[in-house]
Design a protein around this motif. Structure first.
Motif, short mmCIF file in Angstrom:
data_model
loop_
_atom_site.label_atom_id
_atom_site.label_comp_id
_atom_site.label_asym_id
_atom_site.label_seq_id
_atom_site.Cartn_x
_atom_site.Cartn_y
_atom_site.Cartn_z
N ASN A 74 35.09 55.73 27.38
CA ASN A 74 33.93 54.97 26.96
C ASN A 74 32.86 54.91 28.04
OD1 ASN A 74 34.75 52.93 28.81
ND2 ASN A 74 36.13 52.08 27.25
N SER A 75 31.72 54.30 27.69
CA SER A 75 30.59 54.24 28.60
C SER A 75 30.87 53.36 29.80
CB SER A 75 29.35 53.74 27.85
OG SER A 75 29.60 52.48 27.26
N LEU A 76 31.67 52.30 29.62
CA LEU A 76 32.00 51.42 30.75
C LEU A 76 32.80 52.18 31.80
CD1 LEU A 76 32.04 48.66 32.11
CD2 LEU A 76 34.09 48.10 30.76
N HIS A 77 33.79 52.95 31.35
CA HIS A 77 34.58 53.76 32.27
C HIS A 77 33.69 54.77 33.00
CE1 HIS A 77 38.18 55.94 33.72
NE2 HIS A 77 37.43 57.02 33.54
N GLN A 78 32.77 55.39 32.29
CA GLN A 78 31.86 56.36 32.89
C GLN A 78 30.99 55.69 33.96
OE1 GLN A 78 31.56 59.71 32.58
NE2 GLN A 78 29.96 59.58 34.16
N PHE A 79 30.52 54.48 33.67
CA PHE A 79 29.69 53.76 34.65
C PHE A 79 30.50 53.36 35.88
CE2 PHE A 79 28.40 49.64 36.39
CZ PHE A 79 27.14 49.97 36.87
N LEU A 80 31.68 52.77 35.67
CA LEU A 80 32.47 52.25 36.78
C LEU A 80 32.95 53.34 37.73
CD1 LEU A 80 34.65 49.50 35.05
CD2 LEU A 80 32.65 49.18 36.52
N PHE A 81 33.30 54.50 37.18
CA PHE A 81 33.90 55.54 38.02
C PHE A 81 33.06 56.81 38.13
CE2 PHE A 81 37.30 52.94 36.17
CZ PHE A 81 37.80 52.40 37.34
N GLY A 82 31.86 56.77 37.54
CA GLY A 82 30.96 57.91 37.68
C GLY A 82 29.64 57.53 38.32
N THR A 83 29.20 56.27 38.10
CA THR A 83 27.90 55.82 38.63
C THR A 83 28.05 54.73 39.69
OG1 THR A 83 26.89 56.27 36.46
CG2 THR A 83 25.66 54.87 37.98
N ALA A 121 34.59 60.73 36.55
CA ALA A 121 35.18 59.68 35.72
C ALA A 121 36.25 60.24 34.78
CB ALA A 121 34.09 58.96 34.93
N ALA A 122 36.01 61.42 34.26
CA ALA A 122 36.97 62.03 33.34
C ALA A 122 38.28 62.37 34.04
CB ALA A 122 36.37 63.29 32.73
N ALA A 123 38.24 62.59 35.36
CA ALA A 123 39.44 62.99 36.10
C ALA A 123 40.50 61.89 36.11
CB ALA A 123 39.07 63.37 37.53
N ILE A 124 40.07 60.63 36.00
CA ILE A 124 41.05 59.53 36.04
C ILE A 124 41.03 58.74 34.73
CG2 ILE A 124 41.03 59.30 38.54
CD1 ILE A 124 39.09 56.95 38.19
N ALA A 125 40.58 59.36 33.67
CA ALA A 125 40.52 58.67 32.37
C ALA A 125 41.90 58.20 31.92
CB ALA A 125 39.90 59.59 31.32
N GLU A 126 42.95 58.93 32.25
CA GLU A 126 44.30 58.60 31.82
C GLU A 126 45.12 57.90 32.90
OE1 GLU A 126 45.06 59.00 28.72
OE2 GLU A 126 43.10 59.97 28.35
N LEU A 164 41.73 49.39 38.68
CA LEU A 164 41.34 48.09 39.24
C LEU A 164 41.28 48.15 40.75
CD1 LEU A 164 43.46 45.67 36.99
CD2 LEU A 164 40.98 46.05 36.90
N HIS A 165 42.24 48.85 41.35
CA HIS A 165 42.26 49.01 42.81
C HIS A 165 41.03 49.77 43.29
CE1 HIS A 165 43.83 49.33 46.82
NE2 HIS A 165 43.94 50.65 46.77
N LEU A 166 40.66 50.83 42.58
CA LEU A 166 39.46 51.59 42.93
C LEU A 166 38.21 50.73 42.81
CD1 LEU A 166 40.10 55.06 41.23
CD2 LEU A 166 40.13 54.55 43.68
N PHE A 167 38.10 49.98 41.72
CA PHE A 167 36.93 49.13 41.52
C PHE A 167 36.81 48.09 42.63
CE2 PHE A 167 35.31 45.06 39.90
CZ PHE A 167 33.99 45.42 39.65
N CYS A 168 37.91 47.44 42.98
CA CYS A 168 37.88 46.43 44.04
C CYS A 168 37.53 47.06 45.38
CB CYS A 168 39.23 45.73 44.13
SG CYS A 168 39.57 44.62 42.75
N GLY A 169 38.06 48.25 45.64
CA GLY A 169 37.74 48.94 46.89
C GLY A 169 36.28 49.30 46.99
N MET A 170 35.69 49.79 45.90
CA MET A 170 34.27 50.13 45.90
C MET A 170 33.41 48.88 46.04
SD MET A 170 33.98 53.19 43.04
CE MET A 170 34.82 52.27 41.73
#
Length: 234
Positions: free
Chosen positions: A2-11, A174-179, A186-192
């Motif tokens: 989805n777009s949220l996943h694309q934003f969080l891990f692509g943008t 973002a697609a690389a970690i979609a699954e 969550l760990h990646l988001f907190c680290g960023m």
């Protein structure tokens, strides 16, 4: 995806990195007197030595481990280290360093919360950073147990692919970690987000630690003792 996943891990990684770098530069340029760690050692030493040493040793090891582990291309270590073995190495070393860091961090949090003088001299951002690091670290330690469920190293390879695509500005990060399991995301988001908060906290003093390496190549400092000055004046 989805777009949220694309934003969080692509943008979002680029937003966090931009604020991290430009924010640090702006703070150094306009607020140099705040460029410090605000040490509370003079207020009460107590458990600071144990807490600080365990925390700093652990978090430095974790930072370097993440840096090397995520950004080293698979083809470099593939001839002598299988993904499963690399993941096992990361789980063991990360678990040890993470536990050290967690114990030190809990000691520092306890000290800051229970000592009235230290608490009175603490800023809101001090507590935000401490508890955000605690959350990030807890998620990282939890991911070790999740990693044990897929010992083939496939998720580790996906995370490495994500990080390498981000730093090389290649599409499809973002697609690389979609699954990937949720705990890793969550760990990646907190680290960023920790990098995003960096310029607004006492963490900026880390830059000074890197800058101190310049002392190794600076000219020798000539110190004239009081006795030498007295003899020279005669």
């Amino acid at each position: 995806m989805n777009s949220l996943h694309q934003f969080l891990f692509g943008t979002y990684p680029y937003i966090a990195a931009t604020i991290f770098l430009l924010g640090s530069l702006v703070r150094f340029d306009y607020a140099q007197y705040t460029w410090k760690s605000d040490s509370s050692q003079l207020l009460k030493r107590g458990q600071l030595r144990w807490g600080s040493n365990l925390f700093h040793i652990g978090i430095l090891f974790l930072f370097l481990g993440h840096l090397v582990g995520l950004l080293t291309p698979h083809w470099i270590y593939e001839p002598f280290l299988a993904p499963a073995h690399k993941q096992l190495l990361a789980m063991v070393s990360g678990g040890i360093a993470g536990t050290m860091c967690l114990v030190g961090l809990l000691l520092l949090i306890h000290r800051r919360l229970t000592q009235p003088r230290i608490r009175a001299n603490s800023k809101t951002m001090d507590f935000v950073i401490l508890f955000w690091i605690l959350l990030t670290l807890s998620l990282g330690l939890t991911s070790i147990y999740v990693s044990a469920g897929h010992a083939d190293g496939s998720v580790m390879l996906a995370l490495s692919d994500w990080a390498q695509r981000i730093v090389t500005f290649r599409p499809g990060a973002a697609a690389a970690i979609a699954e990937a399991p949720l705990v890793f995301k969550l760990h990646l988001f907190c680290g960023m987000t920790l990098f995003l908060l960096f310029p607004f906290s006492r963490l900026v003093h880390i830059w000074s630690g890197f800058g101190s390496v310049a002392y190794l190549s600076r000219p020798y400092q000539i110190v004239r003792t009081r006795r030498f000055n007295q003899e020279e004046s005669r």
